[in-house]
Enzyme design. Sequence first.
Site, short mmCIF file in Angstrom:
data_model
loop_
_atom_site.label_atom_id
_atom_site.label_comp_id
_atom_site.label_asym_id
_atom_site.label_seq_id
_atom_site.Cartn_x
_atom_site.Cartn_y
_atom_site.Cartn_z
N GLU A 51 43.88 22.41 -4.34
CA GLU A 51 43.05 21.83 -3.50
C GLU A 51 41.51 21.66 -4.03
OE1 GLU A 51 42.43 23.67 0.24
OE2 GLU A 51 42.35 21.98 1.57
N LYS A 134 45.48 15.18 4.23
CA LYS A 134 45.64 16.49 4.74
C LYS A 134 46.00 16.20 6.23
CE LYS A 134 43.67 21.22 4.88
NZ LYS A 134 42.49 22.17 4.18
N CYS A 175 47.24 22.85 1.87
CA CYS A 175 46.81 24.24 2.51
C CYS A 175 47.08 24.48 3.75
CB CYS A 175 45.30 24.05 2.21
SG CYS A 175 44.76 25.91 1.91
N1 LIG Z 1 41.71 25.10 2.84
C1 LIG Z 1 42.34 25.42 3.75
O1 LIG Z 1 43.06 24.61 4.52
C2 LIG Z 1 42.12 26.98 3.94
C3 LIG Z 1 43.41 27.46 4.88
C4 LIG Z 1 43.63 28.67 5.10
O2 LIG Z 1 42.52 29.70 4.46
C5 LIG Z 1 44.21 29.22 6.16
O3 LIG Z 1 44.17 30.48 6.30
O4 LIG Z 1 45.24 28.73 6.61
#
Ligand SMILES: NC(=O)CCC(=O)C(=O)O
Length: 299
Positions: A51, A134, A175
């Site tokens: 990411e 996202k 993510c």
């Molecule tokens: N970059 C993100 O979206 C981090 C997501 C994350 O750390 C989580 O715990 O969920």
Amino acid sequence: MASITAKPFRLALLQLGSLTSSKANNISVAKRAVEEAASSSPKPNLIVLPEIWNSPYAVNAFREYSEKIPKIGSKNGEVGDEGETVKAMRQMAINNNVWLIGGSIPQKDERTDEIFNTCTVYDPDGTLVAIHQKVHLFDIDIPGKQTFKESDTLTGGKTLTTFVTPFGKIGLGICYDIRFPEMATIAARQGCVAMIYPAAFNTTTGPMHWSLLQRGRAIDNQIYVAMCSPARHPEASYQAYGHSMVVNPLGDILVEAGHQPTTVYADIDVDLLATTRRNLPITIQRRFDVYPDVAEKFL
Ligand SMILES: NC(=O)CCC(=O)C(=O)O
């Protein structure tokens, strides 16, 4: 449930290190890592970047580093005004004759002036075959530990994304998207063999949930799940967790990185999807008479 058509393939997750505030440096780092992975033996079919690898992962950096992304189907040489990172990723796919999931980069929509956290996918001819913005923005506040508010500068995407390769259909998330199980369930019911998430958890939420979430999504949906993180960088404002990982449909961790720069590889055995689904037949035991099929409107 759509049937799965897939062939065995090899996956490489590039846990990039040496990322800095220089976009040019970051592109060179990625280019070298793709070349190294593609020249390993056996050669991977699908290479994944993490990411937000061309920019610092910081809300106040996303606009400055953002780029224009052309339309799905755009081919190498056809588009004059695409950003330098997209151009570079096309070349990485072509020069190394691989499928490339280009992690994510900040995308500027010039029509609306919105910024998205966006994953692009290229086939070995450099054609842009998929774009995932996202969907779920990472807005959390764990006092004294981890605060981040992507929505300060980013807009959430509105669509789910899958793409078809010669070795099977793949679902994409980015993510924080993994925390929303519907996405993986819908992808699985549409016939995806794997959900792949370019990601950057942190040193608070990584130890809590990184592995559990992937294993959960894999077991619930009887698919492969992979997350590709940047390496930890002591000087960065956001400490990425690392631990790039691939999990099989039984929930076994096939490979897991530490937090240093590295590339991890996994062989995707598609027969295991069928065996898992035969031995634990949850895909044909669902009670849609009791609860509706979340995938139905997407099929
Ligand atoms: N970059 C993100 O979206 C981090 C997501 C994350 O750390 C989580 O715990 O969920």
